[in-house]
Design an enzyme around this catalytic site. Structure first.
Site, short mmCIF file in Angstrom:
data_model
loop_
_atom_site.label_atom_id
_atom_site.label_comp_id
_atom_site.label_asym_id
_atom_site.label_seq_id
_atom_site.Cartn_x
_atom_site.Cartn_y
_atom_site.Cartn_z
N ARG A 119 0.82 -1.22 0.00
CA ARG A 119 0.00 0.00 0.00
C ARG A 119 0.85 1.27 0.00
O ARG A 119 0.36 2.35 -0.28
CB ARG A 119 -0.94 -0.01 1.23
CG ARG A 119 -2.03 -1.05 1.12
CD ARG A 119 -2.70 -1.30 2.46
NE ARG A 119 -1.90 -2.16 3.33
CZ ARG A 119 -2.28 -2.59 4.54
NH1 ARG A 119 -3.44 -2.21 5.03
NH2 ARG A 119 -1.51 -3.37 5.25
N ALA A 171 41.08 45.68 -5.81
CA ALA A 171 39.87 45.16 -6.44
C ALA A 171 40.17 44.67 -7.86
O ALA A 171 41.03 45.20 -8.54
CB ALA A 171 38.80 46.25 -6.49
C1 UD1 Z 1 -2.24 -6.04 11.19
C2 UD1 Z 1 -3.19 -6.94 12.00
C3 UD1 Z 1 -4.41 -6.14 12.42
C4 UD1 Z 1 -3.98 -4.92 13.22
C5 UD1 Z 1 -2.97 -4.08 12.43
C6 UD1 Z 1 -2.41 -3.01 13.33
C7 UD1 Z 1 -2.99 -9.25 11.12
C8 UD1 Z 1 -3.59 -10.27 10.26
N1 UD1 Z 1 -3.61 -8.05 11.17
O1 UD1 Z 1 -2.91 -5.66 10.00
O2 UD1 Z 1 -5.25 -6.95 13.25
O3 UD1 Z 1 -5.11 -4.15 13.59
O4 UD1 Z 1 -1.88 -4.89 11.98
O5 UD1 Z 1 -1.60 -2.14 12.64
O6 UD1 Z 1 -2.00 -9.49 11.78
N2 UD1 Z 1 4.49 -8.83 7.90
C9 UD1 Z 1 5.44 -9.81 7.75
N3 UD1 Z 1 5.17 -10.89 6.98
C10 UD1 Z 1 3.97 -11.08 6.38
C11 UD1 Z 1 2.99 -10.07 6.54
C12 UD1 Z 1 3.27 -8.96 7.30
O7 UD1 Z 1 6.55 -9.68 8.29
O8 UD1 Z 1 3.80 -12.09 5.72
C13 UD1 Z 1 4.80 -7.63 8.71
C14 UD1 Z 1 4.75 -6.36 7.91
O9 UD1 Z 1 6.03 -6.04 7.38
C15 UD1 Z 1 4.27 -5.33 8.93
C16 UD1 Z 1 3.51 -6.16 9.96
O10 UD1 Z 1 3.83 -7.49 9.72
O11 UD1 Z 1 5.34 -4.66 9.56
C17 UD1 Z 1 2.00 -5.96 9.85
O12 UD1 Z 1 1.58 -6.26 8.54
P1 UD1 Z 1 0.49 -5.44 7.77
O13 UD1 Z 1 0.30 -6.01 6.44
O14 UD1 Z 1 0.79 -4.00 7.88
O15 UD1 Z 1 -0.80 -5.79 8.66
P2 UD1 Z 1 -2.16 -4.96 8.75
O16 UD1 Z 1 -2.99 -5.25 7.57
O17 UD1 Z 1 -1.87 -3.55 9.06
CA CA Z 2 -0.03 -2.37 9.28
#
Ligand code: UD1
Ligand code: CA
Length: 458
Positions: free
Chosen positions: A15, A421
């Site tokens: 995103r 100068a």
């Molecule tokens: C996540 C939570 C949501 C919470 C929100 C808070 C889940 C399913 N959802 O959603 O409940 O309200 O955070 O901000 O956990 N990441 C990995 N590997 C992956 C996927 C993600 O390391 O396979 C890491 C990302 O780099 C990131 C973090 O996990 O730093 C969160 O991932 P993101 O995709 O931002 O989760 P949200 O959709 O925001």
């Molecule tokens: Ca997040």
């Protein structure tokens, strides 16, 4: 009991729509994940594991050997990410503090407080939650009729009434390490998204273990940053809180919403900062200095009562009582002495000046060592570059450099020298000398009429 931090930073950050992986993206010029690591280092946590995957080299370069790495080859969700840390963490006894890599604003006192609460309540799992006016995008905290947490439902899986829940998951979890890996293995793939959600750990644990929430009062602090708009909100929050800290410590900031000050900048009391000013890096501003408007200072030391207006100062030092600007540029370790004047459209690079020196208008000083009480006339230049190499200019004390003088380096100018100068100086000048290095003037009497027509009488 040992305490571990586990940071989830393997995601793509789709995103964000940026080249850089999300957790390395800067906020006030500092990568997001560095805020997290710095705070963890100050907290009671003993060891940090960072889960990397997408563009892992970028994060490894940033963090070096400050942390242990775990690798998530394919980004199959937050639950899968935690499982990828099993090789480095699974066998350990202790408490694990899970943080998402996109939540940079939580500071170490709050981390410590949450860890303490987890211990005092005797929890096996503590979910850190917050109340959001607009909970869109977050996982919702679901509670039973007794108010006990029973699960977390992601936005996409929410029914209409769940969508109205304003208590959301911050993605910070404090959990008994052994239980963490025992239960994370039980997480099933989410049908809709095909990912393993760490949030499902709540539904799995709550009947068999002690699961509780810790509600954070200021939801800004636990906000997750998912896109560039989120970056701007975090930046604004951080800017306000840094500025407030300085103002409470005796720094006057005019129009603070236009003033951006980095995390590591030190400002003493009695300093004034005017609008549209940015202070970054390891900058120190001493008592009584006046900075701005429209000024950028990076990695520089500004001494007492210096005044810098409409200017750029990078990796440089400005002496006590010296004025800089408007429209000056100091860079590449320029060290300006006390009581100097560096004025309009003056650039100083990798040069030093002694006390009381003045370069008031349209001047370039590069690769120079300049003494005390030197006066540079308008348009004077140290000619430091011959197309191949940079050369040094050395100027003594009490020297007067006339307007439009070129000092062709390498060159040595003694003390008390006066340079006429318009001179282009190519040879050293001994102390006390007057140097004139230009053609003698010829006046051809009555000759101008060949070029200037007499004005017709009206
Ligand atoms: C996540 C939570 C949501 C919470 C929100 C808070 C889940 C399913 N959802 O959603 O409940 O309200 O955070 O901000 O956990 N990441 C990995 N590997 C992956 C996927 C993600 O390391 O396979 C890491 C990302 O780099 C990131 C973090 O996990 O730093 C969160 O991932 P993101 O995709 O931002 O989760 P949200 O959709 O925001
Ligand atoms: Ca997040």
């Amino acid at each position: 009991m040992k305490k571990y931090a586990l940071i989830l930073a393997a995601g793509k950050g789709t995103r964000m729509r940026t080249e850089l992986p999300k957790c390395a993206f800067p906020i006030l010029k500092k990568p997001m994940i560095e805020y997290i690591i710095e705070n963890i280092e100050k907290s009671t946590i003993d060891e940090t594991v960072v889960i990397v995957g997408h563009k892992k080299e970028v994060l490894e370069d940033l963090l070096g050997d400050r942390v242990t790495y775990a690798y998530q080859a394919e980004q199959l969700g937050t639950g899968h990410a935690v499982l990828s840390a099993a090789p480095v963490l699974e066998d350990k006894e202790g408490t694990t503090f899970i943080l998402p890599g996109d939540m940079p604003l939580m500071e170490y006192p709050l981390m410590n407080k949450i860890l303490r609460a987890h211990e005092e309540m005797g929890n096996d799992l503590t979910i850190v939650s917050m109340i959001m006016e607009y909970p869109k995008g977050y996982g919702r905290i679901v509670r039973d009729e007794y108010g006990e947490i029973t699960g977390i439902v992601e936005e996409n899986d929410c029914n209409d009434s769940q969508k109205l829940i304003q208590e959301v998951n911050s993605s910070v979890y404090i959990v008994n390490n052994k239980l963490l890996f025992e239960y994370v293995k039980k997480i099933k793939r989410n049908e809709r998204k095909g990912e393993f959600y760490l949030t499902d750990i709540v539904a799995l644990m709550h009947q068999e273990q002690k699961v509780n929430t810790f509600i954070v009062r200021n939801p800004m602090i636990t906000m997750g940053i998912n896109d560039l708009y989120g970056i701007s909100i975090a930046e604004k929050f951080l800017r306000d809180s840094i500025n407030r800290g300085h103002m409470l410590a005796g720094v006057s900031i005019v129009n603070p919403e236009t003033v951006t000050i980095g995390h590591n900048v030190i400002i003493e009391e009695g300093v004034w900062i005017y609008p549209n000013t940015t202070l970054m890096g390891h900058t120190i501003i001493k008592k009584g200095a006046m900075i701005g408007p429209n000024t950028e200072i990076v990695d520089s030391l500004i001494h007492e009562k210096a005044e810098i207006r409409h200017s750029i100062v990078l990796d440089s030092e400005v002496g006590e009582n010296t004025t800089v600007g408007p429209f000056a540029h100091l860079r590449g370790h320029a060290v300006i002495g006390k009581n100097n004047r560096i004025g309009n459209f003056v650039e100083v690079k990798k040069s030093s000046t002694g006390e009381g020196t003045k370069a008031a208008h349209l001047i370039y000083l590069g690769d120079s060592t300049i003494g005390k009480n030197v006066n540079f006339g308008c348009g004077s230049v140290t000619v430091n570059y011959d197309g191949l190499k940079k050369h040094q200019t050395v100027i003594g004390d009490d020297v007067f450099v006339g307007c439009n003088v070129n000092l062709v380096a390498p060159i040595n100018i003694g003390d008390r020298v006066f340079i006429a100068a318009g001179s282009t100086v190519t040879q050293d000048i001994p102390s006390g000398a007057l140097a004139i290095a230009r053609n003698r003037q010829i006046n051809k009497e009555d000759y101008a009429k060949h070029f200037i027509k007499p004005k017709e009488d009206k």
